[in-house]
Scaffold this motif. Sequence first.
Motif, PDB file in Angstrom:
ATOM      1  N   ASP A 156     -16.817   3.146  -3.173  1.00  0.00           N
ATOM      2  CA  ASP A 156     -16.883   2.170  -2.078  1.00  0.00           C
ATOM      3  C   ASP A 156     -15.655   1.260  -2.073  1.00  0.00           C
ATOM      4  O   ASP A 156     -15.092   0.946  -1.018  1.00  0.00           O
ATOM      5  N   THR A 157     -15.237   0.845  -3.270  1.00  0.00           N
ATOM      6  CA  THR A 157     -14.036   0.012  -3.365  1.00  0.00           C
ATOM      7  C   THR A 157     -12.812   0.778  -2.905  1.00  0.00           C
ATOM      8  O   THR A 157     -11.960   0.247  -2.166  1.00  0.00           O
ATOM      9  N   CYS A 162      -8.594   2.076   1.341  1.00  0.00           N
ATOM     10  CA  CYS A 162      -8.028   3.065   2.267  1.00  0.00           C
ATOM     11  C   CYS A 162      -8.213   2.631   3.717  1.00  0.00           C
ATOM     12  O   CYS A 162      -7.343   2.874   4.562  1.00  0.00           O
ATOM     13  N   ASP A 163      -9.337   1.993   4.005  1.00  0.00           N
ATOM     14  CA  ASP A 163      -9.581   1.485   5.353  1.00  0.00           C
ATOM     15  C   ASP A 163      -8.493   0.499   5.761  1.00  0.00           C
ATOM     16  O   ASP A 163      -8.032   0.490   6.911  1.00  0.00           O
ATOM     17  N   ARG A 164      -8.038  -0.309   4.819  1.00  0.00           N
ATOM     18  CA  ARG A 164      -7.028  -1.326   5.120  1.00  0.00           C
ATOM     19  C   ARG A 164      -5.608  -0.751   5.187  1.00  0.00           C
ATOM     20  O   ARG A 164      -4.765  -1.274   5.918  1.00  0.00           O
ATOM     21  N   ILE A 165      -5.344   0.311   4.448  1.00  0.00           N
ATOM     22  CA  ILE A 165      -3.982   0.861   4.477  1.00  0.00           C
ATOM     23  C   ILE A 165      -3.782   1.908   5.567  1.00  0.00           C
ATOM     24  O   ILE A 165      -2.647   2.325   5.808  1.00  0.00           O
ATOM     25  N   THR A 166      -4.850   2.317   6.236  1.00  0.00           N
ATOM     26  CA  THR A 166      -4.697   3.256   7.348  1.00  0.00           C
ATOM     27  C   THR A 166      -4.777   2.557   8.704  1.00  0.00           C
ATOM     28  O   THR A 166      -4.800   3.222   9.740  1.00  0.00           O
ATOM     29  N   ALA A 167      -4.837   1.228   8.689  1.00  0.00           N
ATOM     30  CA  ALA A 167      -4.829   0.483   9.945  1.00  0.00           C
ATOM     31  C   ALA A 167      -3.451   0.578  10.593  1.00  0.00           C
ATOM     32  O   ALA A 167      -2.437   0.784   9.920  1.00  0.00           O
ATOM     33  N   GLY A 169      -0.892  -1.050  13.964  1.00  0.00           N
ATOM     34  CA  GLY A 169      -0.716  -2.193  14.852  1.00  0.00           C
ATOM     35  C   GLY A 169      -0.059  -3.353  14.137  1.00  0.00           C
ATOM     36  O   GLY A 169       0.369  -3.249  12.984  1.00  0.00           O
ATOM     37  N   PRO A 170       0.031  -4.502  14.803  1.00  0.00           N
ATOM     38  CA  PRO A 170       0.700  -5.675  14.224  1.00  0.00           C
ATOM     39  C   PRO A 170       0.080  -6.075  12.882  1.00  0.00           C
ATOM     40  O   PRO A 170      -1.139  -6.176  12.759  1.00  0.00           O
ATOM     41  N   GLY A 171       0.932  -6.285  11.876  1.00  0.00           N
ATOM     42  CA  GLY A 171       0.466  -6.701  10.563  1.00  0.00           C
ATOM     43  C   GLY A 171      -0.143  -5.609   9.727  1.00  0.00           C
ATOM     44  O   GLY A 171      -0.638  -5.861   8.618  1.00  0.00           O
ATOM     45  N   ALA A 172      -0.147  -4.392  10.220  1.00  0.00           N
ATOM     46  CA  ALA A 172      -0.739  -3.266   9.495  1.00  0.00           C
ATOM     47  C   ALA A 172       0.365  -2.286   9.068  1.00  0.00           C
ATOM     48  O   ALA A 172       1.403  -2.203   9.720  1.00  0.00           O
ATOM     49  N   PRO A 173       0.133  -1.527   7.984  1.00  0.00           N
ATOM     50  CA  PRO A 173      -1.024  -1.598   7.093  1.00  0.00           C
ATOM     51  C   PRO A 173      -0.976  -2.820   6.191  1.00  0.00           C
ATOM     52  O   PRO A 173       0.046  -3.500   6.107  1.00  0.00           O
ATOM     53  N   ASP A 174      -2.090  -3.074   5.527  1.00  0.00           N
ATOM     54  CA  ASP A 174      -2.244  -4.260   4.696  1.00  0.00           C
ATOM     55  C   ASP A 174      -1.506  -4.080   3.367  1.00  0.00           C
ATOM     56  O   ASP A 174      -1.927  -3.280   2.536  1.00  0.00           O
ATOM     57  N   PRO A 175      -0.415  -4.813   3.143  1.00  0.00           N
ATOM     58  CA  PRO A 175       0.331  -4.637   1.898  1.00  0.00           C
ATOM     59  C   PRO A 175      -0.464  -5.040   0.660  1.00  0.00           C
ATOM     60  O   PRO A 175      -0.267  -4.488  -0.419  1.00  0.00           O
ATOM     61  N   GLN A 176      -1.375  -5.988   0.807  1.00  0.00           N
ATOM     62  CA  GLN A 176      -2.193  -6.410  -0.328  1.00  0.00           C
ATOM     63  C   GLN A 176      -3.128  -5.280  -0.760  1.00  0.00           C
ATOM     64  O   GLN A 176      -3.353  -5.067  -1.963  1.00  0.00           O
ATOM     65  N   ALA A 177      -3.657  -4.539   0.209  1.00  0.00           N
ATOM     66  CA  ALA A 177      -4.525  -3.411  -0.120  1.00  0.00           C
ATOM     67  C   ALA A 177      -3.745  -2.333  -0.875  1.00  0.00           C
ATOM     68  O   ALA A 177      -4.257  -1.724  -1.830  1.00  0.00           O
ATOM     69  N   TRP A 178      -2.499  -2.095  -0.430  1.00  0.00           N
ATOM     70  CA  TRP A 178      -1.662  -1.107  -1.134  1.00  0.00           C
ATOM     71  C   TRP A 178      -1.423  -1.558  -2.574  1.00  0.00           C
ATOM     72  O   TRP A 178      -1.529  -0.751  -3.510  1.00  0.00           O
ATOM     73  N   GLU A 180      -3.284  -3.571  -4.432  1.00  0.00           N
ATOM     74  CA  GLU A 180      -4.521  -3.500  -5.201  1.00  0.00           C
ATOM     75  C   GLU A 180      -4.865  -2.053  -5.570  1.00  0.00           C
ATOM     76  O   GLU A 180      -5.291  -1.781  -6.704  1.00  0.00           O
ATOM     77  N   LEU A 181      -4.685  -1.137  -4.625  1.00  0.00           N
ATOM     78  CA  LEU A 181      -5.016   0.267  -4.891  1.00  0.00           C
ATOM     79  C   LEU A 181      -4.060   0.874  -5.911  1.00  0.00           C
ATOM     80  O   LEU A 181      -4.490   1.571  -6.840  1.00  0.00           O
TER      81      LEU A 181
END
Length: 396
Positions: A156-157, A162-167, A169-178, A180-181
């Motif tokens: 789940d984590t 992955c949900d955040r790094i596959t977004a 548009g503006p401000g995406a993908p989420d660098p913090q998610a990358w 953390e992963l």
Amino acid sequence: MECVHAFPSSADTAGELHAQLDELRRQGTLPRVRLADGQQAWLVTRYEDVRTVLSDRRFTRDVMGVRARQSGADPGGARSVNMDGRPHNELRSLVSQAFSARRIEAMTPRVQAWTDELIDAMESKGSPADLVAHLAVPLPAIAICDLLGFPVEDRDTLGGWCDRITAIGPGAPDPQAWLELTSYIQRLVPAKRTAPGAGLAPDADILTRLVHAHDIDDALSMEELLSLTVVVLAGGLETTQTAISAGMLRLFRNPEQLDKLRADPDLVPTAVEELLRYQPVIDVNRLQIATETVWLGDQRIGEGDLVQISINAANRDTTAFPDGELDVTRGPNPHLAFGYGAHHCLGAALARLQLRTVFATLLRRLPNLRPAASPQSLGWRGGHVTLRLEELPVAW
């Protein structure tokens, strides 16, 4: 004045192919589209044109590398799977054995057991239940964790990252998610190390193979190891999750096709291929760039022009599929759902195994399976590379 269209997302049309994609494909010249990040590109929707973009060396997914070279800079840095030729082949070879037909075939009993366990749990909850939460999301997560050598309890984590790094548009993908992963993957690396000279077990998981390639063979950098692991993880999660849930919904929307499968379960393999062709799963395919001037039909694509393909539109092109309506008996079925050419999806065999297992098992165990909510009431997530059906309530 040149008309520039907003990219038509199937999330806006409840998972149906956006009607504008059909309209734009019928135009004599290629249209221009504005992407979620504001860039403009040629939109390629015809079947043969999409195959050309996917296989012709004059197009590449290595947009950043091409732009760096065109500006006179040295792109340098790590290799990525978006590159072509030798760099791409070298990285792909490091994980290809884990996705071999023999290795995936050996997973068949495990995939069946996981599927049965998940359906058991769904049945124990009672009807109605959410097919997305109980089956479509967990099964691909369990399978890809098994292949990668990740703790399955972390699925789940991992899915959240992955949900955040596959977004898009503006401000995406989420660098913090990358961050953390990749930090999570780095914490697993020490446990995957093998003793010098010990060699690799034939059934070694993917992360163990990559750590061995880094430590022993000096075949890739740590940056490349992390990036390649993330690509495998993300590729194995969301697309198969959507293919399961949206594929089942598609059958509910076409009861005569579902009746054919119930009457003849041997049609499941051909039905899987047809659902992959007909049902949009990846909403926005990889952006490409032309490395020299190319003509697609009557349209001139200039060197350095961006090209956005739509595999969903190509898979509905009536020049390739004259009878384009959903047909679970279709064969042959040369769809492009897994791409085409050198970048053909490495996980295609694993996705097919899961889809065949899920649909065959649901038909056998829950012969009266039916939707417990109207298709119009269901929510679809947009703003990502992959479409996602948020829930699919079912009864039996």
